[in-house]
Motif scaffolding. Structure first.
Motif, PDB file in Angstrom:
ATOM      1  N   TYR A   1       0.800  -1.086  -0.028  1.00 16.70           N
ATOM      2  CA  TYR A   1       0.029  -0.086   0.086  1.00 16.70           C
ATOM      3  C   TYR A   1       0.976   1.124  -0.054  1.00 16.70           C
ATOM      4  O   TYR A   1       1.816   1.369   0.700  1.00 16.70           O
ATOM      5  N   SER A   2       0.386   2.234  -0.950  1.00 14.05           N
ATOM      6  CA  SER A   2       1.310   3.522  -0.916  1.00 14.05           C
ATOM      7  C   SER A   2       0.448   4.668  -0.848  1.00 14.05           C
ATOM      8  O   SER A   2      -0.720   4.675  -1.161  1.00 14.05           O
TER       9      SER A   2
ATOM     10  N   GLY B   1      -3.779   9.971  -3.989  1.00 12.62           N
ATOM     11  CA  GLY B   1      -3.018   9.147  -4.990  1.00 12.62           C
ATOM     12  C   GLY B   1      -2.443   7.673  -4.208  1.00 12.62           C
ATOM     13  O   GLY B   1      -1.643   7.086  -4.760  1.00 12.62           O
ATOM     14  N   ASP B   2      -3.597   7.407  -3.288  1.00  8.78           N
ATOM     15  CA  ASP B   2      -3.119   5.870  -2.860  1.00  8.78           C
ATOM     16  C   ASP B   2      -3.069   4.722  -3.991  1.00  8.78           C
ATOM     17  O   ASP B   2      -3.925   4.983  -5.161  1.00  8.78           O
ATOM     18  N   ARG B   3      -2.231   3.685  -3.702  1.00  9.52           N
ATOM     19  CA  ARG B   3      -2.090   2.531  -4.648  1.00  9.52           C
ATOM     20  C   ARG B   3      -2.007   1.576  -3.925  1.00  9.52           C
ATOM     21  O   ARG B   3      -0.993   1.594  -2.781  1.00  9.52           O
TER      22      ARG B   3
ATOM     23  N   ARG C   1      -4.490   1.899  -8.647  1.00  7.13           N
ATOM     24  CA  ARG C   1      -3.872   3.442  -8.549  1.00  7.13           C
ATOM     25  C   ARG C   1      -4.975   4.457  -8.624  1.00  7.13           C
ATOM     26  O   ARG C   1      -5.702   4.337  -9.726  1.00  7.13           O
ATOM     27  N   SER C   2      -4.952   5.355  -7.426  1.00 11.81           N
ATOM     28  CA  SER C   2      -6.118   6.257  -7.722  1.00 11.81           C
ATOM     29  C   SER C   2      -5.733   7.718  -8.302  1.00 11.81           C
ATOM     30  O   SER C   2      -4.235   7.881  -8.461  1.00 11.81           O
ATOM     31  N   SER C   3      -6.395   8.409  -8.742  1.00 11.93           N
ATOM     32  CA  SER C   3      -6.080   9.779  -9.303  1.00 11.93           C
ATOM     33  C   SER C   3      -5.548  10.753  -8.588  1.00 11.93           C
ATOM     34  O   SER C   3      -6.101  10.731  -7.498  1.00 11.93           O
ATOM     35  N   VAL C   4      -4.689  11.625  -8.933  1.00 11.10           N
ATOM     36  CA  VAL C   4      -4.595  12.952  -8.275  1.00 11.10           C
ATOM     37  C   VAL C   4      -4.622  14.136  -9.576  1.00 11.10           C
ATOM     38  O   VAL C   4      -4.190  13.851 -10.670  1.00 11.10           O
ATOM     39  N   PHE C   5      -5.492  15.075  -9.240  1.00  9.82           N
ATOM     40  CA  PHE C   5      -5.599  15.950 -10.162  1.00  9.82           C
ATOM     41  C   PHE C   5      -4.634  17.006 -10.115  1.00  9.82           C
ATOM     42  O   PHE C   5      -3.964  17.431  -9.037  1.00  9.82           O
TER      43      PHE C   5
ATOM     44  N   GLN D   1      -1.827  12.442 -11.631  1.00  6.34           N
ATOM     45  CA  GLN D   1      -1.620  10.959 -11.735  1.00  6.34           C
ATOM     46  C   GLN D   1      -2.827  10.247 -12.388  1.00  6.34           C
ATOM     47  O   GLN D   1      -3.990  10.379 -11.703  1.00  6.34           O
ATOM     48  N   ILE D   2      -2.463   9.472 -13.237  1.00 11.03           N
ATOM     49  CA  ILE D   2      -3.833   9.094 -13.839  1.00 11.03           C
ATOM     50  C   ILE D   2      -4.149   7.528 -13.171  1.00 11.03           C
ATOM     51  O   ILE D   2      -3.099   6.803 -12.723  1.00 11.03           O
ATOM     52  N   PRO D   3      -5.405   7.451 -13.111  1.00 13.08           N
ATOM     53  CA  PRO D   3      -5.959   6.054 -12.237  1.00 13.08           C
ATOM     54  C   PRO D   3      -5.634   5.080 -13.149  1.00 13.08           C
ATOM     55  O   PRO D   3      -5.683   5.065 -14.469  1.00 13.08           O
ATOM     56  N   GLN D   4      -5.343   3.841 -12.399  1.00 14.57           N
ATOM     57  CA  GLN D   4      -5.180   2.486 -13.125  1.00 14.57           C
ATOM     58  C   GLN D   4      -5.921   1.375 -12.416  1.00 14.57           C
ATOM     59  O   GLN D   4      -5.583   1.438 -11.158  1.00 14.57           O
TER      60      GLN D   4
END
Length: 976
Positions: A179-180, A187-189, A216-220, A305-308
């Protein structure tokens, strides 16, 4: 003035990490390997002894580097290595494809060959590029990198080098989770993986299966202070390009027109002369204001950060079905869902306005101004016809010649639709089956067949239909109110919105068979001569399938494009030779020669049959010193996109030379610009020709007559292992790579084509000027204001016209020792390891048109020409302390300062300072089954450099610099 081109648009090294010893293609325990064991190293098909070096530098990134960096995606380690110029990453939103690509030496992802277990991996689009998101990082045993061309061994594409990701076998069960999260709580992953492996039938067979889930979550961009406002260059400082979110409606008259003066054909007036509608804005609904007004701030809605979301399944197995003969197989499947998000669609272009239709939405004063313009336009057109001149408009715009209808250039952000969003869902699978074994005690065979397929489904929301928008203005459909902020009703939004879809399908087939073994030796103690011969058949094909809206160009928002489809094959034979000449018995530690050659017959007429070859030498006068060198000739056949790509529109960052400050109407360039349709009053007016935009639209497409690219690469190096300093290894390798007949957009891209045509050639009939004078002298793609718009974009086609080159020095130092201090062991000592991986880039250049004197030098530079920063020095170093079960590791990442590449323009930020990042990791082996890790990246929360008009995206270069900030991770791994 130097030419410009966007180097990144070409989809244009050696990774000096880990020990420089040869490593096996298939993971195995080498702890007990003896000098009589043989392995196959990356860059060759010949088995070699464990202690043998290679003529070409082979660097190894161990699995520990991935574990200590706290990464799940492969790209996060690869892009920090000094030989890599970042390609697309998790921070690439616009431009970006939702993939992670590998770009060795900055020569382009298409020129880097990616292998897994020594064989080609699957690619994801018509550019035939590998997405690193499809490789399971938790199974990596190591990553081997060979610098320079390797086409003689592996075939087309290996111009800058080969990267081989080697997966390990698993014995037992392995489970893990990580977990990050950033310091700012976004921006958690998180990811989870599992693998199970076992032997069966008394050890004759083995199998490993694995699975992984990653999210992976997004960051705007709105979540970070440096990227909340889109920045540009002002007179003395960076300024917000968007100081409000007002969706301006901007009117500009679409063309110059001539009025009769009674003495001749007429006098040409500037567009909209005397009319307030020239650069008029609707800041208040229905009220037309004079002036430039406010710009829209597009930054907040873009991803930083784009979500994935990824699901990955696979396995590999082998079985010795007969003594000395083994069947093996590999299977993998990946489902990747990646989104991109952009600001609301900017509707821009020339439209016909029926005054009666739009009158209800306008104030009396605004309506009267448009009526006055209509009267002037009608009178001017009548005068032109009376003087034997062509009418003001043709085609669809000709409706404006009717009374009560005008044609004007209009642009507006349709914020009522919300942001544009695109979702890519890629399903990729790869299957491989082969057999290997012994023919005699000195001869072996290996044959396999591989098939890979990637299917991408892309769904776009937030687009606007150009035809529906036009119908709402000219009275042929329900009227729409675009004259002010938030004037579009939900019904109007539904009327003009359009959902677009497209798909990609890419396939790769490889059938390969080879025989390798050993012959007798030369009798001077150098060992047996190794050889390999074989043949390969390879077929690759791709297609891009847009829906009707995209293929017709009716979409405003995401780029429209036409369909692409194509395939070709290659039939090849190859051979290698390794000749040990001298060995220790001769009084010299080692002298070896190597050679390789491949003949490829392509089904492409413009390529046909081509040879690639390589030769190398290793000389170790004493065990402490090894000298080595290699020359390689490599080729890259054009890919499906460059050959068969349908035309599509793009918006590359560019500046119009006709608008450059200081250019005068009477200068040579000014006169040439006027001949191209730029009004004299607009020459030298800065960005005015682009109506405030720093992007210029252009069409890009394929060329079926392209031939192959060729490269010549040299490496010369030394390996030092001084016996008087146990544990120390130092390597230094000079590399020099030149690529001829490089495939590039005409002139190296839109920016460079503009510069070469308008600043140097200044000949409307020259080939480089054809995009801007499509029918030679007297024609133009510009509108009446002198702007290049989406209504008539220039065509920038592909051609074998460029040259690229890069040269520099790779330096590596590894040192292992013990230090007399310990908290957790009885010995009172702990292990200490230090590594330094650095690259000095001496030369990195691009010649957009071979034969012209201009050379774009990109070493130590960045910007609209060179793209991503190419620092002269880039290094990664790691300091690791191993105190029993506890590992403490510090990583230092360094990128040296870089200067802007445009010597003719003084940007506010001309130099990006050096960047240094420190990362810290703790790993604890709780017992023989459980390992816990935690760490922090970018300890000091260093922000990226902020720039204006010479940026890539997010006011910086997010591939090179850390844009997320201080980042934490924790992981656990269980083995039993």
């Amino acid at each position: 003035m130097s030419n410009r081109f966007t180097k990144a648009s070409l989809l244009a090294g050696t990774v000096m990490a880990g020990a420089m010893v040869s490593q096996p293609v298939y993971a195995q325990d080498d702890a007990g390997a003896s000098e009589d064991d043989f392995i196959v190293v990356t860059g060759s098909r010949i088995a070699r002894r464990v202690n043998v070096e290679t003529a070409a530098p082979i660097a190894v990134v161990d699995s520990e580097e991935f574990e200590l960096s706290g990464t799940v995606n492969v790209e996060n380690v690869i892009n920090t290595l000094p030989q890599v110029v970042p390609g697309f990453t998790s921070n690439s939103n616009n431009p970006g494809t939702g993939t992670a690509t590998l770009n060795l030496r900055g020569l382009g992802a298409t020129r880097t060959m990616v292998l897994v277990n020594g064989r080609r991996w699957m690619f994801y689009d018509t550019g035939q590029i590998v997405d690193l998101n499809t490789i399971p990082s938790f199974l990596l045993d190591s990553v081997d990198v060979v610098t320079g061309g390797a086409s003689a061994v592996y075939g087309s594409d290996a111009l800058s080098g080969v990267v081989n990701f080697r997966l390990k076998s698993v014995q037992g069960v392995e489970l893990g989770a990580q977990y990050s999260i950033t310091e700012r709580g976004d921006g958690d992953r998180y990811g989870m993986h599992g693998a199970i492996g076992t032997e069966f039938d008394d050890g004759r067979g083995s199998v490993t299966v694995y699975a992984e889930y990653y999210n992976r979550s997004s960051v705007f961009q709105s979540d970070r202070g440096f990227s909340r406002e889109a920045l540009g260059d002002g007179a003395t400082s960076l300024i917000p390009l968007g100081s409000s979110t007002t969706p301006d409606g901007r009117f500009n008259v679409a063309t110059n027109f001539t009025v009769a003066n009674g003495t001749g054909p007429g006098t040409t007036l500037p567009a909209g002369a005397g009319l307030l509608i020239d650069n008029g804005l609707f800041l208040t609904p229905g009220v037309l204001s004079n002036g430039t007004g406010l710009s829209y701030n597009y930054a907040p809605a873009n991803y930083l950060q784009i979500p994935q979301e990824r699901y990955l399944l696979g396995g590999f197995a082998d079985y010795e079905f007969q003594d000395g003969h083994t069947f093996y197989t590999e299977v993998s499947f990946v489902n990747n869902r990646v989104a991109q998000e952009l600001a609301a669609t900017p509707v821009t272009g020339s439209f016909n306005f029926n005054l009666a239709t739009i009158q209800p939405f306008l104030s009396a004063a605004a309506f009267q101004e448009l009526v006055t313009y209509d009267q002037r336009e009608t009178a001017a057109n009548a005068a032109r016809i009376a003087n034997g001149l062509t009418p003001l408009y043709s085609g669809a715009a000709a409706a404006a010649l009717q009374p009560g209808v005008i044609n004007a250039f209009f642009q507006r952000r349709v914020t009522e639709t919300g942001s544009r969003n695109t979702l890519d869902e890629r399903n990729a699978f790869r299957v491989l089956g082969g057999v290997r074994g012994e023919i005699t005690d000195w001869l072996n065979y290996d044959a396999y067949y591989m098939y890979a397929r990637t299917r991408n489904a892309n769904v776009q929301a937030g687009n606007i239909s150009r035809s529906a928008f036009q119908r709402g203005l000219d009275g042929s459909g329900p009227a729409i109110n675009v004259f002010g902020p938030n004037t579009l009703t939900p019904a109007m939004v539904e009327q003009i919105s359009i959902l677009a879809q497209n798909g990609d399908i890419s396939t790769l087939e490889v059938a390969n068979a080879s025989v390798s073994g050993f012959l007798g030796n030369l009798g001077w103690g150098g060992g047996d001569i190794g050889f390999a011969i074989g043949a390969e058949y390879r077929k690759q094909g791709s297609e891009f399938i847009p829906d009707t809206a995209l293929s017709s160009g009716d979409v405003i928002g995401f780029n429209a494009g036409q369909a692409t489809a194509g395939a070709y094959n290659a039939k090849e034979v190859f051979a290698e030779l390794n000749i040990p000449i001298l060995g220790p018995d001769s009084g010299i530690e080692r002298l070896e020669l190597t050679g390789a050659a491949r003949y490829s017959d392509y089904s492409l007429d413009a390529v046909g049959g081509v040879w690639t070859y390589a030769g190398g030498i290793e000389f170790a006068p004493i065990p402490d010193i090894t000298l080595r060198g290699q020359y390689q000739r490599a080729i890259r056949a054009p890919n499906v996109a460059t050959l068969f790509g349908g035309q599509s529109i793009g918006f590359p960052p560019a500046q119009d030379p006709c608008g450059t400050a200081g250019v005068t109407p009477t200068s040579a360039i000014g006169q040439f610009c006027i001949s191209n349709g730029v009004p004299a009053g607009a020459v030298g007016s800065g960005l005015a020709l682009q109506l405030g935009n720093s992007q210029i639209p252009a069409l890009f497409g394929g060329n079926p007559n392209l031939s192959e690219e060729t490269s010549d690469s040299w490496t010369v190096g030394v390996v030092l292992e001084p016996s008087f300093i146990p544990g120390l290894t130092v390597t230094a390798d000079w590399f020099d790579i030149v690529i001829d007949d490089a495939i590039s957009a005409l002139g190296g891209g839109l920016q460079n084509a503009l510069n070469v045509c308008f600043q140097q050639v200044q000949d409307a009939n020259a080939g480089i000027c054809s995009p801007f004078f499509p029918n030679g002298a007297g024609s133009t793609v510009r509108n009446g204001s002198g702007s290049i718009t989406v209504d008539n974009p220039p065509l920038i086609s592909n051609a074998n016209i460029a040259e690229l080159g890069v040269a520099g020095l790779d330096v590596q130092m590894n040192y292992s020792t013990t230090i007399p201090f310990s908290l957790l062991t009885d010995t009172g000592e702990q292990d200490f390891n230090v590594s330094f991986l650095g690259t000095y880039t001496h030369d990195s250049y691009f010649i957009p048109i071979v034969g012209l004197p201009d050379v774009n030098e990109c070493e130590g530079r960045f910007g609209l020409t060179c793209g991503e920063p190419t620092p002269k020095w880039k290094w990664t170093s790691r300091f690791t302390f191993i105190d029993g079960p506890l590992t403490t590791s510090v990583r230092w990442r360094h990128v040296s300062g870089v200067d802007d590449d445009d010597d003719a323009t003084d940007f506010i930020v001309e130099r990006l300072p050096a960047a240094d990042y420190l990362d810290l990791t703790f790993s604890f082996e709780a017992n023989e089954h459980l390992t816990l890790s935690m760490g922090v990246s970018n300890i000091f929360d260093k922000a990226p450099p902020v720039i204006g008009s010479n940026q890539e995206q997010a006011n910086t270069y997010p591939g090179t610099y850390d844009v997320i900030g201080r980042d934490f991770f924790a992981s656990a791994r269980v083995k039993f």
